[in-house]
Design an enzyme around this catalytic site. Structure first.
Site, short mmCIF file in Angstrom:
data_model
loop_
_atom_site.label_atom_id
_atom_site.label_comp_id
_atom_site.label_asym_id
_atom_site.label_seq_id
_atom_site.Cartn_x
_atom_site.Cartn_y
_atom_site.Cartn_z
N PRO A 9 0.79 -1.22 0.00
CA PRO A 9 0.00 0.00 0.00
C PRO A 9 0.83 1.28 0.00
O PRO A 9 1.86 1.37 0.68
CB PRO A 9 -0.83 -0.10 1.29
CG PRO A 9 -0.16 -1.14 2.12
CD PRO A 9 0.51 -2.08 1.16
N ARG A 17 4.67 12.73 -1.98
CA ARG A 17 4.89 13.38 -0.67
C ARG A 17 6.04 12.71 0.05
O ARG A 17 6.51 11.66 -0.37
CB ARG A 17 3.62 13.27 0.20
CG ARG A 17 2.63 14.30 -0.19
CD ARG A 17 1.56 14.55 0.85
NE ARG A 17 0.56 15.42 0.26
CZ ARG A 17 -0.43 15.00 -0.50
NH1 ARG A 17 -0.60 13.72 -0.71
NH2 ARG A 17 -1.27 15.84 -1.03
N TYR A 22 11.28 9.06 1.21
CA TYR A 22 11.21 8.09 0.12
C TYR A 22 11.81 8.59 -1.20
O TYR A 22 11.80 7.85 -2.19
CB TYR A 22 9.74 7.69 -0.12
CG TYR A 22 9.07 7.11 1.12
CD1 TYR A 22 9.51 5.91 1.67
CD2 TYR A 22 8.02 7.77 1.74
CE1 TYR A 22 8.92 5.38 2.80
CE2 TYR A 22 7.41 7.25 2.88
CZ TYR A 22 7.87 6.06 3.40
OH TYR A 22 7.29 5.54 4.53
N ALA A 76 3.04 -0.70 4.74
CA ALA A 76 2.58 -0.72 6.13
C ALA A 76 2.13 -2.10 6.59
O ALA A 76 2.12 -2.39 7.80
CB ALA A 76 1.45 0.30 6.31
N HIS A 79 4.08 -4.34 9.10
CA HIS A 79 4.01 -4.20 10.56
C HIS A 79 2.71 -4.76 11.15
O HIS A 79 2.49 -4.65 12.35
CB HIS A 79 4.14 -2.71 10.93
CG HIS A 79 5.19 -2.01 10.12
ND1 HIS A 79 6.51 -2.38 10.14
CD2 HIS A 79 5.11 -0.98 9.23
CE1 HIS A 79 7.20 -1.60 9.31
NE2 HIS A 79 6.36 -0.74 8.75
N ASP A 86 1.91 -15.77 6.44
CA ASP A 86 1.44 -17.13 6.18
C ASP A 86 1.51 -17.47 4.69
O ASP A 86 1.85 -18.59 4.32
CB ASP A 86 0.00 -17.30 6.68
CG ASP A 86 -0.10 -17.37 8.20
OD1 ASP A 86 0.95 -17.55 8.85
OD2 ASP A 86 -1.22 -17.24 8.73
N GLU A 97 12.76 -9.32 1.79
CA GLU A 97 11.99 -8.16 2.26
C GLU A 97 12.81 -6.90 1.97
O GLU A 97 13.99 -6.84 2.31
CB GLU A 97 11.77 -8.30 3.77
CG GLU A 97 11.10 -7.12 4.43
CD GLU A 97 11.11 -7.24 5.97
OE1 GLU A 97 11.84 -8.10 6.52
OE2 GLU A 97 10.41 -6.43 6.61
N HIS A 99 12.83 -2.54 2.11
CA HIS A 99 12.24 -1.26 2.50
C HIS A 99 13.10 -0.13 1.97
O HIS A 99 14.34 -0.18 2.11
CB HIS A 99 12.11 -1.15 4.02
CG HIS A 99 11.20 -2.18 4.58
ND1 HIS A 99 9.84 -2.10 4.43
CD2 HIS A 99 11.46 -3.35 5.20
CE1 HIS A 99 9.29 -3.16 4.98
NE2 HIS A 99 10.24 -3.94 5.44
N ILE A 100 12.47 0.87 1.41
CA ILE A 100 13.19 2.03 0.87
C ILE A 100 13.85 2.80 2.01
O ILE A 100 15.02 3.16 1.94
CB ILE A 100 12.21 2.93 0.08
CG1 ILE A 100 11.66 2.16 -1.12
CG2 ILE A 100 12.88 4.23 -0.36
CD1 ILE A 100 10.45 2.81 -1.78
N SER A 101 13.09 3.05 3.05
CA SER A 101 13.63 3.69 4.25
C SER A 101 14.13 2.61 5.20
O SER A 101 14.04 1.42 4.89
CB SER A 101 12.52 4.51 4.94
OG SER A 101 11.53 3.66 5.47
N ARG A 106 12.81 4.56 12.64
CA ARG A 106 11.64 5.45 12.62
C ARG A 106 10.76 5.19 13.85
O ARG A 106 11.26 4.85 14.91
CB ARG A 106 10.91 5.27 11.29
CG ARG A 106 11.82 5.65 10.10
CD ARG A 106 11.17 5.41 8.76
NE ARG A 106 9.97 6.23 8.60
CZ ARG A 106 9.10 6.06 7.59
NH1 ARG A 106 9.29 5.11 6.69
NH2 ARG A 106 8.04 6.83 7.51
O1 CA2 Z 1 10.47 2.13 3.75
C1 CA2 Z 1 9.62 1.45 3.17
O2 CA2 Z 1 9.81 0.98 2.03
C2 CA2 Z 1 8.25 1.20 3.81
O3 CA2 Z 1 7.87 -0.13 3.53
C3 CA2 Z 1 7.30 2.19 3.15
C4 CA2 Z 1 5.89 2.18 3.74
C5 CA2 Z 1 5.95 2.28 5.27
O4 CA2 Z 1 4.64 2.12 5.80
C6 CA2 Z 1 6.87 1.25 5.89
O5 CA2 Z 1 6.92 1.45 7.29
C7 CA2 Z 1 8.28 1.37 5.32
C8 CA2 Z 1 5.08 3.37 3.15
C9 CA2 Z 1 4.91 3.28 1.65
C10 CA2 Z 1 4.95 4.60 0.94
O6 CA2 Z 1 4.19 5.60 1.63
C11 CA2 Z 1 4.17 6.89 1.14
C12 CA2 Z 1 3.75 7.87 2.02
C13 CA2 Z 1 3.71 9.18 1.59
C14 CA2 Z 1 4.07 9.51 0.28
C15 CA2 Z 1 4.48 8.53 -0.59
C16 CA2 Z 1 4.53 7.21 -0.16
#
Ligand code: CA2
Length: 143
Positions: A9, A17, A22, A76, A79, A86, A97, A99-101, A106
């Site tokens: 998602p 944003r 990101y 998300a 988490h 499963d 797995e 993650h970009i960040s 965090r």
């Molecule tokens: O760091 C990552 O790749 C995450 O999986 C990105 C998720 C976040 O919920 C995870 O904790 C870490 C969020 C996806 C992107 O969300 C955005 C929020 C605002 C603007 C653009 C993308």
């Protein structure tokens, strides 16, 4: 080698944003980067993104018998989702797995990963390059 790259998602909102977390590049940029890298590496990639947990479970299940590896950024759902954990366990396809960040630096609620237990490796905090590293790891026999 066939690799399925799954994004969860809000990853379709990349570049819109929170560029400080990101980056400024979009989901389309990410797809292009992965496709170009995979072609050079001789890997066939299938990309999918969904905001819906059940669709992500379906994508994992459909990989059975077709894909040799899975790269997954569950967003998300990382988490929260026992269903994704499963599904990854059920298909038993080597999964990485990504993650970009770096969620571990965090908020506390991002420090838990349900899917991690079904993945052979986690790559975090490497930006878009993390997906390429995951592909190389799987294509290189997980070494
Ligand atoms: O760091 C990552 O790749 C995450 O999986 C990105 C998720 C976040 O919920 C995870 O904790 C870490 C969020 C996806 C992107 O969300 C955005 C929020 C605002 C603007 C653009 C993308």
């Amino acid at each position: 080698m066939n690799i399925l790259v799954i994004n969860g998602p809000n990853l379709n909102m990349l570049g819109i944003r929170e560029p400080e977390i990101y980056g400024r590049e979009t989901y389309a940029d990410l797809c292009r980067l992965i496709e170009e890298h995979a072609e050079k590496a001789g890997v066939t990639v299938t990309l999918c993104q969904s905001n819906h947990e059940g669709d992500l479970v379906d994508a994992i299940q459909l990989a059975l018998g077709k894909q040799d590896g899975i790269v997954i950024n569950p967003g998300a759902y990382t988490h929260t989702s026992v269903a994704l954990l499963d599904a990854l366990k059920a298909v038993a396809i080597p999964a990485v797995e990504v993650h970009i960040s770096d969620p571990d630096t965090r908020e506390d609620f991002r420090k838990v990963s349900y899917v991690r237990a079904a993945c052979i490796k986690t790559i975090k905090g490497r930006g878009f390059d993390g997906y390429l590293e995951a592909i190389d790891f799987l294509a290189g026999g997980c070494r």
